[in-house]
Write a protein that holds these residues in place. Sequence first.
Motif, PDB file in Angstrom:
ATOM      1  N   SER A 114      -0.564  -4.840   7.481  1.00 20.81           N
ATOM      2  CA  SER A 114      -2.005  -4.658   7.648  1.00 20.81           C
ATOM      3  C   SER A 114      -2.406  -5.108   9.048  1.00 20.81           C
ATOM      4  O   SER A 114      -1.663  -5.824   9.730  1.00 20.81           O
ATOM      5  N   PRO A 171       4.585   8.110   7.577  1.00 16.63           N
ATOM      6  CA  PRO A 171       3.141   7.858   7.493  1.00 16.63           C
ATOM      7  C   PRO A 171       2.282   8.805   8.312  1.00 16.63           C
ATOM      8  O   PRO A 171       1.067   8.877   8.095  1.00 16.63           O
ATOM      9  N   ALA A 206       0.140   5.519  -1.471  1.00 14.39           N
ATOM     10  CA  ALA A 206       0.312   6.513  -0.416  1.00 14.39           C
ATOM     11  C   ALA A 206       1.434   7.489  -0.765  1.00 14.39           C
ATOM     12  O   ALA A 206       1.324   8.697  -0.508  1.00 14.39           O
ATOM     13  N   GLN A 231      -1.616   2.078   7.029  1.00 14.56           N
ATOM     14  CA  GLN A 231      -0.916   3.345   6.845  1.00 14.56           C
ATOM     15  C   GLN A 231       0.124   3.579   7.939  1.00 14.56           C
ATOM     16  O   GLN A 231       1.210   4.083   7.670  1.00 14.56           O
ATOM     17  N   PHE A 259       1.425  13.545   5.895  1.00 13.44           N
ATOM     18  CA  PHE A 259       0.023  13.547   5.494  1.00 13.44           C
ATOM     19  C   PHE A 259      -0.797  14.434   6.431  1.00 13.44           C
ATOM     20  O   PHE A 259      -0.394  14.689   7.568  1.00 13.44           O
ATOM     21  N   TRP A 261      -6.988  10.805   4.187  1.00  9.19           N
ATOM     22  CA  TRP A 261      -5.880  11.730   4.410  1.00  9.19           C
ATOM     23  C   TRP A 261      -5.712  12.623   3.179  1.00  9.19           C
ATOM     24  O   TRP A 261      -6.098  12.262   2.067  1.00  9.19           O
ATOM     25  N   TYR A 283     -10.614   2.464   8.657  1.00  7.97           N
ATOM     26  CA  TYR A 283     -10.370   3.058   7.341  1.00  7.97           C
ATOM     27  C   TYR A 283     -10.499   4.567   7.466  1.00  7.97           C
ATOM     28  O   TYR A 283     -11.343   5.068   8.213  1.00  7.97           O
ATOM     29  N   LEU A 285      -6.108  10.463  -0.154  1.00  3.77           N
ATOM     30  CA  LEU A 285      -5.790   9.052   0.080  1.00  3.77           C
ATOM     31  C   LEU A 285      -6.836   8.424   0.980  1.00  3.77           C
ATOM     32  O   LEU A 285      -7.159   8.969   2.042  1.00  3.77           O
ATOM     33  N   ALA A 324       3.688   0.966   7.896  1.00  6.18           N
ATOM     34  CA  ALA A 324       4.663   0.828   6.811  1.00  6.18           C
ATOM     35  C   ALA A 324       6.101   0.754   7.318  1.00  6.18           C
ATOM     36  O   ALA A 324       6.866  -0.143   6.940  1.00  6.18           O
ATOM     37  N   ASN A 357       0.797  -1.229   0.000  1.00  2.00           N
ATOM     38  CA  ASN A 357       0.000   0.000   0.000  1.00  2.00           C
ATOM     39  C   ASN A 357       0.832   1.283   0.000  1.00  2.00           C
ATOM     40  O   ASN A 357       0.269   2.371   0.084  1.00  2.00           O
ATOM     41  N   THR A 358       2.153   1.180  -0.121  1.00  6.92           N
ATOM     42  CA  THR A 358       2.963   2.391  -0.058  1.00  6.92           C
ATOM     43  C   THR A 358       3.092   3.103  -1.399  1.00  6.92           C
ATOM     44  O   THR A 358       3.375   4.310  -1.424  1.00  6.92           O
ATOM     45  N   ASN A 374      -7.115   4.928   3.001  1.00  5.67           N
ATOM     46  CA  ASN A 374      -6.293   3.786   3.372  1.00  5.67           C
ATOM     47  C   ASN A 374      -6.811   3.215   4.684  1.00  5.67           C
ATOM     48  O   ASN A 374      -7.700   3.789   5.321  1.00  5.67           O
TER      49      ASN A 374
END
Length: 320
Positions: A159, A107, A73, A93, A111, A252, A249, A87, A96, A69-70, A89
């Motif tokens: 995750s 992260p 992002a 997030q 943001f 951002w 969820y 974003l 990472a 997922n980076t 996510n």
Amino acid sequence: MLGRRGLAHAAAAAVLPAREALAQARPVRLIVPAAPGGAIDVIGRIFAQSCAALLQQVWVVENRSGANNTLGAAEVARAAPDGATLLVNADIQLMARLVMRNVPYDPVADFTPIGRLATAPLVLVGNPSAAPQPDLAALLAAAKARPDRFTFANSALGSMGHLATESLRRRGGLDALVVSYRGTAPALTDVVAGTTTLMVAPLGSALPFLRGGQLRGFAIMGAERSAAAPDVPSIAEAGLPGLNFTLWYALWGPKGLPTDQVERLNAALQSAARDPQLRSRLAEQAVDPVMESAAEFAAFLATESRRVAMVAREAGIEPE
């Protein structure tokens, strides 16, 4: 004087009028850093549709999956803070840097937090043929006896499902291999096909397969059962209390997004979360909407960052 809830209602009400003031010439790009069809994608699209209508804008959802997922992002982190690129996510997030050595952004610092969208339970599922055991105790015993016959599918490194999987492996004394995928949908597809055996998955994503018999539910990864799957015991009932993991969820923007835009977007999220139709669509995914201010979300992120770092250490997760 209006209380906090009253202020939120007033702010949300202000989203609806003044079309000329709110309209933008450019569409809003909503970056989903995961594969289509997974929980992040589905929930992001539900809120994008509502926010587009409330703000009188065009919102275009773009999937940019890869690198846990980076990739997606990072695209938002590099974007101009003008409200044109956002974003959506999940909890991943914050993880990472705990699972990857080279992440091209911070992260939190890179943001602007806008607001959480929803929370959802996780469920431990298995392929009925590869994991025919009737309950979690029998499953753990079988996996300990023959670890070569069991594998865990993981939607992405870092995750919440990854944290839950590693914590379960440690608590259960399991040596089963963990296989990482580029999203929930492809991971679940392989469990249904029997390519992998087990997965800690978002309940909403797993529900159609549970109801259709293609997957077996062993435990909700929390202290309580879910109304969406009342026959699946909680992890505490199944014999491993304390393994409580809940998905969340959120939305951002890039670092430096102006306060007025943050407040306008947050108000739209809160207004959307009160809509019965949206709530019904979320319920179909076993998801509950969240209503909080951007400041409350920022405070949550600070606390959650410390918590997941501690859980990662306890689970033995290290950057790769």
